[in-house]
Scaffold this motif. Structure first.
Motif, PDB file in Angstrom:
ATOM      1  N   ARG A 150       0.800  -1.220   0.000  1.00 17.20           N
ATOM      2  CA  ARG A 150       0.000   0.000   0.000  1.00 17.20           C
ATOM      3  C   ARG A 150       0.839   1.279   0.000  1.00 17.20           C
ATOM      4  O   ARG A 150       0.479   2.259  -0.589  1.00 17.20           O
ATOM      5  N   GLY A 151       1.957   1.308   0.703  1.00 23.09           N
ATOM      6  CA  GLY A 151       2.804   2.490   0.656  1.00 23.09           C
ATOM      7  C   GLY A 151       2.466   3.534   1.701  1.00 23.09           C
ATOM      8  O   GLY A 151       1.619   3.335   2.572  1.00 23.09           O
ATOM      9  N   LEU A 152       3.117   4.708   1.589  1.00 21.63           N
ATOM     10  CA  LEU A 152       3.058   5.750   2.610  1.00 21.63           C
ATOM     11  C   LEU A 152       1.956   6.774   2.380  1.00 21.63           C
ATOM     12  O   LEU A 152       1.588   7.489   3.310  1.00 21.63           O
ATOM     13  N   PHE A 153       1.448   6.884   1.165  1.00 21.62           N
ATOM     14  CA  PHE A 153       0.471   7.928   0.836  1.00 21.62           C
ATOM     15  C   PHE A 153      -0.715   7.347   0.078  1.00 21.62           C
ATOM     16  O   PHE A 153      -0.601   6.326  -0.596  1.00 21.62           O
ATOM     17  N   THR A 178      -1.986  14.075  -3.678  1.00 21.38           N
ATOM     18  CA  THR A 178      -1.407  13.081  -2.783  1.00 21.38           C
ATOM     19  C   THR A 178      -1.813  13.433  -1.367  1.00 21.38           C
ATOM     20  O   THR A 178      -1.588  14.560  -0.912  1.00 21.38           O
ATOM     21  N   CYS A 179      -2.386  12.470  -0.656  1.00 23.16           N
ATOM     22  CA  CYS A 179      -2.941  12.705   0.675  1.00 23.16           C
ATOM     23  C   CYS A 179      -2.279  11.802   1.712  1.00 23.16           C
ATOM     24  O   CYS A 179      -1.648  10.801   1.375  1.00 23.16           O
ATOM     25  N   VAL A 180      -2.471  12.151   2.987  1.00 24.44           N
ATOM     26  CA  VAL A 180      -2.023  11.271   4.064  1.00 24.44           C
ATOM     27  C   VAL A 180      -3.020  10.120   4.200  1.00 24.44           C
ATOM     28  O   VAL A 180      -4.201  10.247   3.854  1.00 24.44           O
ATOM     29  N   CYS A 181      -2.540   8.993   4.703  1.00 25.64           N
ATOM     30  CA  CYS A 181      -3.410   7.819   4.834  1.00 25.64           C
ATOM     31  C   CYS A 181      -4.319   7.900   6.052  1.00 25.64           C
ATOM     32  O   CYS A 181      -5.315   7.179   6.119  1.00 25.64           O
ATOM     33  N   ALA A 182      -3.979   8.755   7.016  1.00 28.60           N
ATOM     34  CA  ALA A 182      -4.810   8.926   8.212  1.00 28.60           C
ATOM     35  C   ALA A 182      -4.991  10.408   8.473  1.00 28.60           C
ATOM     36  O   ALA A 182      -4.013  11.164   8.504  1.00 28.60           O
ATOM     37  N   PHE A 183      -6.237  10.848   8.664  1.00 25.42           N
ATOM     38  CA  PHE A 183      -6.518  12.268   8.860  1.00 25.42           C
ATOM     39  C   PHE A 183      -7.755  12.422   9.739  1.00 25.42           C
ATOM     40  O   PHE A 183      -8.848  11.958   9.379  1.00 25.42           O
ATOM     41  N   ARG A 184      -7.579  13.028  10.893  1.00 25.34           N
ATOM     42  CA  ARG A 184      -8.666  13.333  11.822  1.00 25.34           C
ATOM     43  C   ARG A 184      -9.507  12.112  12.204  1.00 25.34           C
ATOM     44  O   ARG A 184     -10.695  12.213  12.521  1.00 25.34           O
ATOM     45  N   GLY A 185      -8.901  10.955  12.130  1.00 27.83           N
ATOM     46  CA  GLY A 185      -9.612   9.744  12.512  1.00 27.83           C
ATOM     47  C   GLY A 185     -10.643   9.262  11.517  1.00 27.83           C
ATOM     48  O   GLY A 185     -11.373   8.304  11.782  1.00 27.83           O
ATOM     49  N   PHE A 229      -5.767  20.185   1.491  1.00 28.36           N
ATOM     50  CA  PHE A 229      -6.709  19.989   2.595  1.00 28.36           C
ATOM     51  C   PHE A 229      -6.055  19.219   3.742  1.00 28.36           C
ATOM     52  O   PHE A 229      -5.912  19.734   4.850  1.00 28.36           O
ATOM     53  N   CYS A 230      -5.641  17.982   3.472  1.00 24.71           N
ATOM     54  CA  CYS A 230      -5.083  17.159   4.549  1.00 24.71           C
ATOM     55  C   CYS A 230      -3.580  17.348   4.723  1.00 24.71           C
ATOM     56  O   CYS A 230      -3.021  16.901   5.727  1.00 24.71           O
ATOM     57  N   ARG A 231      -2.923  18.001   3.769  1.00 27.70           N
ATOM     58  CA  ARG A 231      -1.464  18.221   3.850  1.00 27.70           C
ATOM     59  C   ARG A 231      -1.142  19.697   3.594  1.00 27.70           C
ATOM     60  O   ARG A 231      -0.228  20.010   2.835  1.00 27.70           O
ATOM     61  N   ARG A 232      -1.861  20.566   4.258  1.00 29.72           N
ATOM     62  CA  ARG A 232      -1.743  21.994   3.950  1.00 29.72           C
ATOM     63  C   ARG A 232      -0.314  22.515   4.099  1.00 29.72           C
ATOM     64  O   ARG A 232       0.166  23.256   3.242  1.00 29.72           O
ATOM     65  N   ASP A 233       0.382  22.149   5.173  1.00 31.12           N
ATOM     66  CA  ASP A 233       1.741  22.656   5.357  1.00 31.12           C
ATOM     67  C   ASP A 233       2.661  22.183   4.240  1.00 31.12           C
ATOM     68  O   ASP A 233       3.438  22.971   3.678  1.00 31.12           O
TER      69      ASP A 233
END
Length: 214
Positions: A19-22, A49-56, A88-92
């Motif tokens: 699955r990988g990191l993203f 490209t998004c994070v796999c976990a965000f705000r539960g 959105f999920c990786r704003r920084d």
């Protein structure tokens, strides 16, 4: 059976248990009833490209008529395929990427939509992955750039080429002689301007056995 949702550096979408990191998406390109891909491989020029976990939050993969969850070994792979960080999920990360993209491409106040339009031209050639001539030698490319030589994709880290696979990277025993650039040129310039993508742990730099020998 694994779903067909893993993206390669060439932008292909394959089935693999890795699955990988993203995660990320290109819009809706699947049938939720069968959890299979449609014939099209994108429905929006915003490839993110998004994070796999965000705000539960938890999403059933390909389980509804919403964006199609894709997965990437790491950020360098996503960049090579033509994706960018999500605002959105990786704003920084997305803001750092935009700042480096502006510096590297000599533009100001670029919007996500404008970056998407540039990237869409650079990543596709009549629906297939666009390869670009190397602007400099592969060894001089910034960390995180990826190139294609024959059927194989390679990551450049500290001037060395590591071969990509679904599970990670591995050392190669010879130099790459003929290669084309996978990473879109505008993203490459962002890397040259200082953006550092998150790489898979297997990409840790390992000195050559001959290093330091007279």
């Amino acid at each position: 059976m694994p779903l067909q949702n893993r993206v390669t550096p060439t932008g292909d979408i394959i089935a693999t248990p890795h699955r990988g990191l993203f995660t990320g998406n290109r819009g809706i390109i699947h049938d939720p009833a069968t959890k299979t891909l449609l014939k099209k491989r994108w429905s929006s020029p915003a490839w993110i490209t998004c994070v796999c976990a965000f705000r539960g939050w938890r999403r059933p993969v390909m389980g509804r008529r919403s964006w199609t969850e894709l997965f990437f070994l790491d950020e360098a792979t996503a960049f090579a395929a033509g994706h960018r960080p999500c605002f959105f999920c990786r704003r920084d990360d997305a803001n750092r990427f935009r700042a480096a993209w502006e510096q590297g491409n000599s533009v100001a106040d670029i919007r996500a939509r404008d970056m998407d339009n540039v990237l869409h031209r650079e990543r596709l050639d009549r629906g297939k992955k666009r390869l670009h001539p190397l602007p400099i030698s592969a060894a001089q490319l910034p960390d995180g750039a990826m190139v294609q030589a024959g059927e194989q994709s390679f990551l450049i880290v500290q001037g060395r080429a590591l071969q990509w696979s679904m599970a990670g990277y591995s050392e190669v025993n010879s130099e790459i002689e003929i290669a084309m650039l996978l990473t879109p040129p505008s993203t490459l310039r962002a890397l040259s301007a200082g953006y550092r993508p998150l790489l898979h742990p297997s990409a840790q730099y390992v000195p050559s056995p001959l290093a330091g020998e007279g």
